[in-house]
Design a protein around this motif. Structure first.
Motif, PDB file in Angstrom:
ATOM      1  N   THR A 188       0.820  -1.214   0.000  1.00 11.49           N
ATOM      2  CA  THR A 188       0.000   0.000   0.000  1.00 11.49           C
ATOM      3  C   THR A 188       0.856   1.267   0.000  1.00 11.49           C
ATOM      4  O   THR A 188       2.070   1.213  -0.235  1.00 11.49           O
ATOM      5  CB  THR A 188      -0.972  -0.026   1.202  1.00 11.49           C
ATOM      6  N   GLY A 189       0.223   2.412   0.258  1.00  8.58           N
ATOM      7  CA  GLY A 189       0.886   3.704   0.167  1.00  8.58           C
ATOM      8  C   GLY A 189       1.649   4.101   1.421  1.00  8.58           C
ATOM      9  O   GLY A 189       1.988   3.248   2.253  1.00  8.58           O
ATOM     10  N   PRO A 218       2.155  -5.298   6.586  1.00  4.27           N
ATOM     11  CA  PRO A 218       1.819  -4.465   5.424  1.00  4.27           C
ATOM     12  C   PRO A 218       3.051  -3.741   4.890  1.00  4.27           C
ATOM     13  O   PRO A 218       3.872  -3.240   5.665  1.00  4.27           O
ATOM     14  CB  PRO A 218       0.796  -3.467   5.984  1.00  4.27           C
ATOM     15  N   MET A 219       3.185  -3.703   3.586  1.00  2.00           N
ATOM     16  CA  MET A 219       4.330  -3.064   2.949  1.00  2.00           C
ATOM     17  C   MET A 219       3.924  -1.647   2.540  1.00  2.00           C
ATOM     18  O   MET A 219       3.190  -1.449   1.566  1.00  2.00           O
ATOM     19  CB  MET A 219       4.792  -3.887   1.748  1.00  2.00           C
ATOM     20  N   PHE A 220       4.365  -0.660   3.317  1.00  2.00           N
ATOM     21  CA  PHE A 220       4.035   0.737   3.058  1.00  2.00           C
ATOM     22  C   PHE A 220       5.086   1.367   2.147  1.00  2.00           C
ATOM     23  O   PHE A 220       6.281   1.094   2.288  1.00  2.00           O
ATOM     24  CB  PHE A 220       3.950   1.525   4.364  1.00  2.00           C
ATOM     25  N   GLY A 221       4.624   2.214   1.215  1.00  3.87           N
ATOM     26  CA  GLY A 221       5.557   2.872   0.305  1.00  3.87           C
ATOM     27  C   GLY A 221       4.948   4.119  -0.304  1.00  3.87           C
ATOM     28  O   GLY A 221       4.622   5.063   0.403  1.00  3.87           O
ATOM     29  N   ARG A 229       6.166  -2.161  -8.365  1.00  3.79           N
ATOM     30  CA  ARG A 229       7.197  -3.037  -8.929  1.00  3.79           C
ATOM     31  C   ARG A 229       8.262  -3.359  -7.894  1.00  3.79           C
ATOM     32  O   ARG A 229       8.702  -4.503  -7.765  1.00  3.79           O
ATOM     33  CB  ARG A 229       7.822  -2.374 -10.159  1.00  3.79           C
ATOM     34  N   GLN A 230       8.690  -2.318  -7.155  1.00  2.00           N
ATOM     35  CA  GLN A 230       9.728  -2.529  -6.144  1.00  2.00           C
ATOM     36  C   GLN A 230       9.239  -3.461  -5.035  1.00  2.00           C
ATOM     37  O   GLN A 230       9.957  -4.377  -4.617  1.00  2.00           O
ATOM     38  CB  GLN A 230      10.146  -1.182  -5.557  1.00  2.00           C
ATOM     39  N   ALA A 231       8.029  -3.242  -4.548  1.00  2.00           N
ATOM     40  CA  ALA A 231       7.494  -4.048  -3.455  1.00  2.00           C
ATOM     41  C   ALA A 231       7.306  -5.500  -3.885  1.00  2.00           C
ATOM     42  O   ALA A 231       7.577  -6.430  -3.109  1.00  2.00           O
ATOM     43  CB  ALA A 231       6.171  -3.465  -2.975  1.00  2.00           C
ATOM     44  N   ALA A 232       6.846  -5.699  -5.116  1.00  2.00           N
ATOM     45  CA  ALA A 232       6.695  -7.076  -5.611  1.00  2.00           C
ATOM     46  C   ALA A 232       8.048  -7.770  -5.675  1.00  2.00           C
ATOM     47  O   ALA A 232       8.164  -8.960  -5.357  1.00  2.00           O
ATOM     48  CB  ALA A 232       6.029  -7.073  -6.980  1.00  2.00           C
ATOM     49  N   GLY A 233       9.082  -7.032  -6.078  1.00  2.00           N
ATOM     50  CA  GLY A 233      10.427  -7.603  -6.097  1.00  2.00           C
ATOM     51  C   GLY A 233      10.884  -8.004  -4.705  1.00  2.00           C
ATOM     52  O   GLY A 233      11.499  -9.065  -4.519  1.00  2.00           O
ATOM     53  N   ALA A 244      -2.189 -14.503  -2.991  1.00  2.00           N
ATOM     54  CA  ALA A 244      -2.971 -13.315  -3.337  1.00  2.00           C
ATOM     55  C   ALA A 244      -2.249 -12.072  -2.815  1.00  2.00           C
ATOM     56  O   ALA A 244      -1.589 -12.117  -1.778  1.00  2.00           O
ATOM     57  CB  ALA A 244      -4.375 -13.392  -2.750  1.00  2.00           C
ATOM     58  N   VAL A 245      -2.399 -10.977  -3.548  1.00  2.00           N
ATOM     59  CA  VAL A 245      -1.874  -9.686  -3.107  1.00  2.00           C
ATOM     60  C   VAL A 245      -2.993  -8.659  -3.195  1.00  2.00           C
ATOM     61  O   VAL A 245      -3.596  -8.480  -4.256  1.00  2.00           O
ATOM     62  CB  VAL A 245      -0.674  -9.224  -3.967  1.00  2.00           C
TER      63      VAL A 245
END
Length: 354
Positions: A188-189, A218-221, A229-233, A244-245
């Motif tokens: 997420t953001g 949770p992956m905040f960015g 793209r970066q978070a998926a990497g 699932a994402v």
């Protein structure tokens, strides 16, 4: 040379419609109680005669200017334009106009526009923006009603209309669970952003009720395709067994889809992907087309305009009003019949599609 044709008057409209001048005036101005067929007959007569109400005379008769101001901080218009279109749908029925002012996140500019709108004697003001986070009231003791749309006011006595983002996150997770997904990640953001926090909390709470947890915190960015793209990497590098994402925005989801595709992960066969906002520019261009949550911004704008009209007519509705998000299902979360996969077992990056 013949005399120019005389413009039609309200008396001409009333005569053609077979009603009194007063009834014709009320029908055209959206006031008074009357049978729908009477109002329709008057409107058809006005159209046949090409009658246009005199705005100045109407103002003198009603004490209103039939104008509404809208002040926004959303310079791009991604959120404020749909809200305005919805508001115009409701206000246009009463032949009211909307003046849009862009405050550009500048308090001085915002106050300038506020004073300008008040000097034009607008009947009410809608305040909107690009974030759902509560903001301080635009001013105290204004002479006209104010409704906050999409954003909300920190004053509980103010009228605010906002999307139910937590409910939207719940719908996203419930949909993923219904399709058989159990190992869910959330990207997420910015962590300080209200929407990112609300959506992440809603996802975690819904999973907890099902006895599950996110596969990782949770992956905040950022609210961007690049961050997706970066978070998926990063998710690939961590090797989590993900099926699932859930992404906090469609832009993020599109970036995730891009990286997963390069890594040979199939959507929805290997994992499902869902976004938020239902921004068609992103959702439909995603491969495959993206399931997403729609905040119904135009509906929110219509609701805000209706509440403003009620307040103008002496029926205010203070407090926070929430509107549900709608799940729009597309191919990215389709249920797939079990079949052999050429992708590696856990979610591990590969050098190229396999």
């Amino acid at each position: 040379m013949g005399k120019p044709e005389r413009p039609a008057t309200i008396s001409d409209v009333a005569s053609l419609a077979g009603v009194s001048v007063g009834t014709a005036s009320k029908a055209l101005n959206g006031r008074g109680s009357m049978r729908p067929d009477t109002r329709r007959r008057v409107q058809e007569a006005a159209q046949r005669l090409s009658f246009h109400a005199n705005a100045a005379a109407r103002t003198l008769n009603t004490g209103r200017t039939y104008t509404v101001g809208m002040i926004t901080t959303d310079s791009i218009g991604r959120f404020s334009i749909p809200v305005m279109l919805g508001a115009e749908d409701s206000l246009g029925a009463g032949q009211m106009s909307v003046f849009l002012c862009d405050g550009r996140d500048d308090p001085i500019r915002e106050q300038y526009y506020l004073k300008t709108l008040l000097s034009r004697n607008v009947d009410g003001i809608i305040v909107t923006g690009r974030r759902t986070q509560a903001r301080p009231p635009i001013a105290a003791a204004l002479p006209v009603p104010v409704v906050y749309a999409f954003i909300s006011s920190t004053d509980p006595e103010d009228c605010s209309v906002v999307p139910d983002e937590a409910g939207g996150a719940r719908k996203a997770i419930e949909h993923l669970l219904a399709t058989g997904r159990r190992r869910i990640a959330h990207i997420t953001g910015p962590e300080h952003h209200h929407s990112a926090q609300v959506r992440a909390t809603g996802a975690a709470d819904t999973l907890a009720e099902a006895g599950l947890t996110l596969v990782a915190p949770p992956m905040f960015g950022e609210w961007s395709e690049l961050w997706g793209r970066q978070a998926a990497g990063m998710l690939l590098a961590m090797g989590h067994d993900v099926d699932a994402v859930f992404c906090g925005s469609d832009q993020i989801a599109r970036g995730v889809a891009s990286t997963l595709g390069v890594a040979g992960r199939r959507i929805p066969e290997d994992l499902a992907l869902i976004g938020f906002d239902n921004w068609d520019v992103m959702a439909l261009a995603c491969q495959p087309p993206l399931t997403s949550l729609d905040m119904d911004l135009e509906g929110l704008g219509r609701a805000a305009a209706d509440l403003l009209l009620d307040a103008i007519n002496g029926r205010p509705s203070p407090g926070r009003h929430t509107r549900p998000c709608r799940l729009v299902v597309r191919e990215s979360t389709a249920i797939v019949v079990s079949q052999p996969s050429t992708a590696p077992g856990p979610l591990i990056a590969s050098a190229r599609p396999e």
